[in-house]
Design a protein around this motif. Structure first.
Motif, PDB file in Angstrom:
ATOM      1  N   GLN A   1       0.717  -1.172   0.024  1.00 39.06           N
ATOM      2  CA  GLN A   1       0.002   0.074   0.040  1.00 39.06           C
ATOM      3  C   GLN A   1       0.978   1.127   0.269  1.00 39.06           C
ATOM      4  O   GLN A   1       2.287   1.199   0.435  1.00 39.06           O
ATOM      5  CB  GLN A   1      -0.851  -0.059   1.077  1.00 39.06           C
ATOM      6  CG  GLN A   1      -1.818  -1.084   1.177  1.00 39.06           C
ATOM      7  CD  GLN A   1      -2.960  -1.255   0.182  1.00 39.06           C
ATOM      8  OE1 GLN A   1      -3.067  -0.257  -0.256  1.00 39.06           O
ATOM      9  NE2 GLN A   1      -3.391  -2.221   0.107  1.00 39.06           N
TER      10      GLN A   1
ATOM     11  N   LYS B   1      -0.686   7.220   1.343  1.00 41.94           N
ATOM     12  CA  LYS B   1      -2.074   7.816   1.542  1.00 41.94           C
ATOM     13  C   LYS B   1      -2.953   6.906   1.761  1.00 41.94           C
ATOM     14  O   LYS B   1      -4.083   7.173   2.511  1.00 41.94           O
ATOM     15  CB  LYS B   1      -2.297   8.323  -0.064  1.00 41.94           C
ATOM     16  CG  LYS B   1      -3.604   9.108  -0.245  1.00 41.94           C
ATOM     17  CD  LYS B   1      -3.683   9.702  -1.452  1.00 41.94           C
ATOM     18  CE  LYS B   1      -5.473  10.315  -1.494  1.00 41.94           C
ATOM     19  NZ  LYS B   1      -5.580  10.881  -2.845  1.00 41.94           N
ATOM     20  N   TYR B   2      -3.035   5.688   1.589  1.00 44.94           N
ATOM     21  CA  TYR B   2      -3.674   4.619   1.805  1.00 44.94           C
ATOM     22  C   TYR B   2      -4.017   4.188   3.290  1.00 44.94           C
ATOM     23  O   TYR B   2      -4.884   4.381   3.733  1.00 44.94           O
ATOM     24  CB  TYR B   2      -3.418   3.192   1.069  1.00 44.94           C
ATOM     25  CG  TYR B   2      -4.427   1.831   1.608  1.00 44.94           C
ATOM     26  CD1 TYR B   2      -5.360   1.530   1.129  1.00 44.94           C
ATOM     27  CD2 TYR B   2      -3.582   1.243   2.807  1.00 44.94           C
ATOM     28  CE1 TYR B   2      -6.356   0.577   1.674  1.00 44.94           C
ATOM     29  CE2 TYR B   2      -4.532   0.336   3.497  1.00 44.94           C
ATOM     30  CZ  TYR B   2      -5.783  -0.017   2.670  1.00 44.94           C
ATOM     31  OH  TYR B   2      -6.433  -1.092   3.119  1.00 44.94           O
ATOM     32  N   TRP B   3      -2.884   4.476   3.967  1.00 43.79           N
ATOM     33  CA  TRP B   3      -2.678   4.331   5.624  1.00 43.79           C
ATOM     34  C   TRP B   3      -3.429   5.532   6.234  1.00 43.79           C
ATOM     35  O   TRP B   3      -3.901   5.349   7.043  1.00 43.79           O
ATOM     36  CB  TRP B   3      -1.415   3.788   5.918  1.00 43.79           C
ATOM     37  CG  TRP B   3      -0.966   2.615   5.499  1.00 43.79           C
ATOM     38  CD1 TRP B   3       0.040   2.429   4.463  1.00 43.79           C
ATOM     39  CD2 TRP B   3      -1.691   1.219   5.693  1.00 43.79           C
ATOM     40  NE1 TRP B   3       0.046   0.874   4.262  1.00 43.79           N
ATOM     41  CE2 TRP B   3      -0.935   0.395   5.211  1.00 43.79           C
ATOM     42  CE3 TRP B   3      -2.710   0.841   6.585  1.00 43.79           C
ATOM     43  CZ2 TRP B   3      -1.107  -1.152   5.194  1.00 43.79           C
ATOM     44  CZ3 TRP B   3      -2.880  -0.230   6.741  1.00 43.79           C
ATOM     45  CH2 TRP B   3      -2.235  -1.318   6.347  1.00 43.79           C
TER      46      TRP B   3
ATOM     47  N   GLU C   1      -5.675   7.399   5.263  1.00 46.00           N
ATOM     48  CA  GLU C   1      -7.091   7.404   5.017  1.00 46.00           C
ATOM     49  C   GLU C   1      -7.608   6.329   5.660  1.00 46.00           C
ATOM     50  O   GLU C   1      -8.426   6.514   6.526  1.00 46.00           O
ATOM     51  CB  GLU C   1      -7.668   7.317   3.482  1.00 46.00           C
ATOM     52  CG  GLU C   1      -7.186   8.621   2.763  1.00 46.00           C
ATOM     53  CD  GLU C   1      -7.283   8.450   1.406  1.00 46.00           C
ATOM     54  OE1 GLU C   1      -8.232   7.580   0.796  1.00 46.00           O
ATOM     55  OE2 GLU C   1      -7.154   9.674   0.603  1.00 46.00           O
ATOM     56  N   LYS C   2      -7.065   5.066   5.482  1.00 45.69           N
ATOM     57  CA  LYS C   2      -7.542   3.845   6.234  1.00 45.69           C
ATOM     58  C   LYS C   2      -7.513   3.884   7.923  1.00 45.69           C
ATOM     59  O   LYS C   2      -8.403   3.588   8.359  1.00 45.69           O
ATOM     60  CB  LYS C   2      -6.744   2.790   5.885  1.00 45.69           C
ATOM     61  CG  LYS C   2      -7.491   1.510   6.332  1.00 45.69           C
ATOM     62  CD  LYS C   2      -8.500   0.981   5.410  1.00 45.69           C
ATOM     63  CE  LYS C   2      -9.212  -0.500   5.519  1.00 45.69           C
ATOM     64  NZ  LYS C   2     -10.296  -0.597   4.974  1.00 45.69           N
ATOM     65  N   LEU C   3      -6.414   4.725   8.191  1.00 44.20           N
ATOM     66  CA  LEU C   3      -6.186   4.606   9.713  1.00 44.20           C
ATOM     67  C   LEU C   3      -6.816   6.093  10.430  1.00 44.20           C
ATOM     68  O   LEU C   3      -6.550   6.262  11.660  1.00 44.20           O
ATOM     69  CB  LEU C   3      -4.948   4.208  10.089  1.00 44.20           C
ATOM     70  CG  LEU C   3      -4.555   2.838   9.726  1.00 44.20           C
ATOM     71  CD1 LEU C   3      -2.613   2.895   9.901  1.00 44.20           C
ATOM     72  CD2 LEU C   3      -5.225   1.759  10.131  1.00 44.20           C
ATOM     73  N   SER C   4      -7.270   6.801   9.655  1.00 46.23           N
ATOM     74  CA  SER C   4      -7.652   8.224   9.911  1.00 46.23           C
ATOM     75  C   SER C   4      -6.552   8.858  10.774  1.00 46.23           C
ATOM     76  O   SER C   4      -6.735   9.502  11.856  1.00 46.23           O
ATOM     77  CB  SER C   4      -9.031   7.896  10.893  1.00 46.23           C
ATOM     78  OG  SER C   4      -9.838   7.469  10.259  1.00 46.23           O
TER      79      SER C   4
ATOM     80  N   LYS D   1      -2.363   8.388  15.184  1.00 45.24           N
ATOM     81  CA  LYS D   1      -3.625   8.350  15.667  1.00 45.24           C
ATOM     82  C   LYS D   1      -3.457   7.443  17.091  1.00 45.24           C
ATOM     83  O   LYS D   1      -2.785   6.491  16.932  1.00 45.24           O
ATOM     84  CB  LYS D   1      -4.609   7.399  14.881  1.00 45.24           C
ATOM     85  CG  LYS D   1      -5.914   7.359  15.301  1.00 45.24           C
ATOM     86  CD  LYS D   1      -6.860   6.722  14.437  1.00 45.24           C
ATOM     87  CE  LYS D   1      -8.420   6.818  15.095  1.00 45.24           C
ATOM     88  NZ  LYS D   1      -9.309   6.470  14.268  1.00 45.24           N
TER      89      LYS D   1
ATOM     90  N   TYR E   1      -0.749   4.747  16.322  1.00 44.69           N
ATOM     91  CA  TYR E   1      -0.134   4.351  15.098  1.00 44.69           C
ATOM     92  C   TYR E   1       0.940   5.653  14.712  1.00 44.69           C
ATOM     93  O   TYR E   1       0.337   6.809  14.975  1.00 44.69           O
ATOM     94  CB  TYR E   1      -0.980   4.434  13.900  1.00 44.69           C
ATOM     95  CG  TYR E   1      -1.930   3.170  13.892  1.00 44.69           C
ATOM     96  CD1 TYR E   1      -1.262   1.754  13.803  1.00 44.69           C
ATOM     97  CD2 TYR E   1      -3.373   3.169  13.879  1.00 44.69           C
ATOM     98  CE1 TYR E   1      -1.896   0.491  14.009  1.00 44.69           C
ATOM     99  CE2 TYR E   1      -3.998   1.915  14.047  1.00 44.69           C
ATOM    100  CZ  TYR E   1      -3.289   0.713  13.990  1.00 44.69           C
ATOM    101  OH  TYR E   1      -4.060  -0.570  14.096  1.00 44.69           O
TER     102      TYR E   1
END
Length: 165
Positions: free
Chosen positions: A2, A5-7, A9-12, A23, A52
């Motif tokens: 990945q 950017k994916y992480w 968004e995925k993890l906010s 987060k 994270y």
């Protein structure tokens, strides 16, 4: 693999005051009362917290210190993380990552009250990590370095000045 950017968004993930993205994902229900802690703590603290934490590209975690031990964990990414910390005027460098042949480790411990910073070993990549703090993180226990750190460690100026906001 990945992309960063994916992480995000995925993890906010949100921007962190020291740099990078974070987060909080865990804050223990159990609390250590102030009376049972060292005098350095200003109040009660949760037993443990975790976040994270992600760096991408030229981002870095600026030199800072906290009053608790902090354990970093490597999760994924196209780069490892170089964690730089100062102990009695000596600069220590640990590599957080998955390539043991290159001296990387899945976990790196930063002892309480030590100035430390972090950056990617490959600024074209990213790394997603986790940080666990015990006693739990509280912003009262966080100190972000400024240029005065250079006066405290003048022999390290060339190596640490680019890691101070």
């Amino acid at each position: 693999m990945q992309e960063a950017k994916y992480w995000i968004e995925k993890l906010s993930l949100q921007k962190h005051p020291e740099g990078g993205w974070f987060k909080e994902v865990y804050r223990s229900e159990d609390v250590i009362k102030r009376v049972d802690l060292c005098e350095k703590f200003s109040g009660d603290r949760h037993v443990s917290t975790s976040i994270y934490y992600m760096l991408e590209g030229e981002e870095f975690s600026s030199f800072h210190r906290i009053k608790s031990d902090e354990l970093w964990h490597f999760y994924t990414g196209s780069s490892s993380i170089e964690i730089i910390w100062i102990d009695d005027g000596i600069l220590n460098v640990e590599k957080l990552g998955a390539d043991f042949e290159k001296g990387e480790r899945f976990q790196v411990l930063i002892p309480k009250n030590k100035w430390f910073a972090a950056r990617l070993t490959n600024t074209l990549g990213y790394a997603l990590a986790g940080c666990t703090v015990a006693p739990g993180f509280h912003f009262d226990d966080f100190e972000l370095a400024d240029k005065n750190l250079l006066q405290k460690f003048p022999a390290l100026t060339a190596k640490i000045e680019k890691l101070i906001q």
